[in-house]
Write a protein that holds these residues in place. Sequence first.
Motif, short mmCIF file in Angstrom:
data_model
loop_
_atom_site.label_atom_id
_atom_site.label_comp_id
_atom_site.label_asym_id
_atom_site.label_seq_id
_atom_site.Cartn_x
_atom_site.Cartn_y
_atom_site.Cartn_z
N HIS A 8 -70.77 -12.63 -18.22
CA HIS A 8 -70.62 -13.50 -17.04
C HIS A 8 -71.96 -14.14 -16.68
N TYR A 9 -73.01 -13.34 -16.62
CA TYR A 9 -74.32 -13.88 -16.25
C TYR A 9 -74.91 -14.76 -17.36
N ALA A 60 -78.69 -9.53 -13.09
CA ALA A 60 -77.79 -8.80 -13.99
C ALA A 60 -78.26 -7.36 -14.18
N GLN A 114 -67.40 -2.66 -18.89
CA GLN A 114 -67.84 -3.26 -17.63
C GLN A 114 -69.21 -3.91 -17.79
N THR A 142 -73.50 -0.68 -10.93
CA THR A 142 -72.19 -0.22 -11.43
C THR A 142 -72.26 1.24 -11.85
N ASP A 151 -68.78 -7.17 -19.80
CA ASP A 151 -68.21 -8.22 -18.95
C ASP A 151 -69.26 -8.81 -18.01
N LEU A 152 -70.05 -7.94 -17.43
CA LEU A 152 -71.08 -8.39 -16.48
C LEU A 152 -72.13 -9.24 -17.19
N ARG A 170 -77.33 -5.38 -11.11
CA ARG A 170 -75.89 -5.13 -11.06
C ARG A 170 -75.48 -4.06 -12.07
N LEU A 171 -76.12 -4.06 -13.24
CA LEU A 171 -75.81 -3.02 -14.24
C LEU A 171 -76.12 -1.64 -13.68
#
Length: 564
Positions: A335-336, A353, A328, A360, A331-332, A356-357
């Motif tokens: 994406h960023y 980012a 995960q 999660t 992937d994150l 968001r890490l």
Amino acid sequence: MSYRALYRVWRSQRFEDLVGQEHVTKTLKNALKEKHLSHAYLFNGPRGTGKTSAARILAKAVNCVHGPAPEPCNECEACKRITEGAMMDVVEIDAASNRGVEEIRELRDKVKYAPTEVRYKVYIIDEVHMLTTEAFNALLKTLEEPPAHVIFILATTEPHKLPPTIISRCQRFSFRRISFELIVAHMKVICESMGVSYDDTALYAVARAADGGMRDALSLLDQALAFAENRLDEQAVLAVTGAVSKEIMLRMLQAVVDGSVSEALKALDEAVTGGMEPEKLIQDLIQAVRDVMLFKTAPQLDVVKSSLGYSDLLPRLGQQLSIDRLTQMLDLLLHYQQQMKWVAHPRVVLEMAMLRLSDTGRQEQKAVASAPLAQLEERIRELEQALRTLQTVPPAPVERATPAPAAHPKPAAAAKSQPRLTALTEQWVTLLSSEKLKEIKRAWPEVLYRVKEEKIMVHAWLVDGEVVGATKDTVVLAFRSKIHCETVENKHKDLIQQVMAQVFGTPMRLKTIMMPEWQEFVARHGKQRETQPNESAESGGEDDIIKKAIDLFGERLVKVIDQN
């Protein structure tokens, strides 16, 4: 004599000197040994992997005075002049600057003339994909049927841009990226031959930045040696590559995992203030997460072993993070990283980012914490439903042998007090198979395990049952508790049958029955006596019935009747 770059000084002069391309060199050496030379070769692969060097070595091997030979001698006049680039019959053409049809027509006109100094005329066309369509068309006929004294060697990093008509006329050799450990080993040889002291971590940093290209590695090594004063260390390499220490990246990742977003953002701010670009930072962060994932899944890899020398953070993060969480995170970050290409302020994207890490991780912790609560709620719903079912049907009196509390009830009386949920007809006597029963019993733990994986509450109801009989397509499951038997039969039978079909590889039906009814059936027909529970199990089952009745209705509502 003026200084020469390391990659020029250490350019391979023999096939055996080419690092990491044994699949190419072995084929070419065998062809030279057997005199099976082609008129056209295509060398393709990433930059800095030895394509042009292999072309020059091939040109020397076919024109050596001792050749064509598997290896050039590098001592004769022909080999020396080709190495120096002074041989008129070995022509190197840069297709990026000579890409037009006129240049190719001129080449085509010169091809027909015989070599003046050596055995073969060799044309090495570098970056051949840069030629125009008209130039390729002009080259086609000559490339297909050149004179016997001409050899074409085409080199490119983008073979997909070549017309199929060109590729089909050549022997194609694909050069691979050079492995991490081979690049490090080659740089160690160079440093030791130059008398340079170095740290292994510095060479690891160079090899990672080179990304499989030996020329890139030697260029970075050359630059780092110029920057370092007395000893080549990791800080010198990081200074010339513009990268961040792996230690800093792992600490930033540790702060995110621990939920300390402020510490992670502080470290990020220090790195950006120190001159790091956000694009490079997120790339290094991706590499750090990748190292943790490789350590967790394949710790024997050399690239993972090289990272273990930095700190104890890598093993710690490997224990804290699951594979799902790591994927995960990757992937994150990927994406960023793509988003950074389209925004005016990439630093904002990197900070987003990081947040968001951390988010999660909190969501994962909440999911793990809420899992037992969800199971408990499901258990309460099941018990409420079972209680409502019992309230609609009055409980049957439990018979005991004597009024004394410690006495055990008679099995026959207990069997009469239990209602039959599923009748066993007379045809079951012939259908039941002892061999099938043994097979089912061996695989039954797997059924229980998979049911537990699917839905743990179903497993709680099913585990009370005992496999007592089996036919080719049916499993007979006996229960001592009526509640468990009814719940499995009415609510969870479909799921259990699906799992049985997966385990046994064929559709199987589930037949539920109360244990007293099964005992009566066995006693009447004398079949599968090995499946009967022993006396201690029977008495334990009767005690269980009394205990469960008391647990459900309370000791004051349960009346024990002796009918002897």
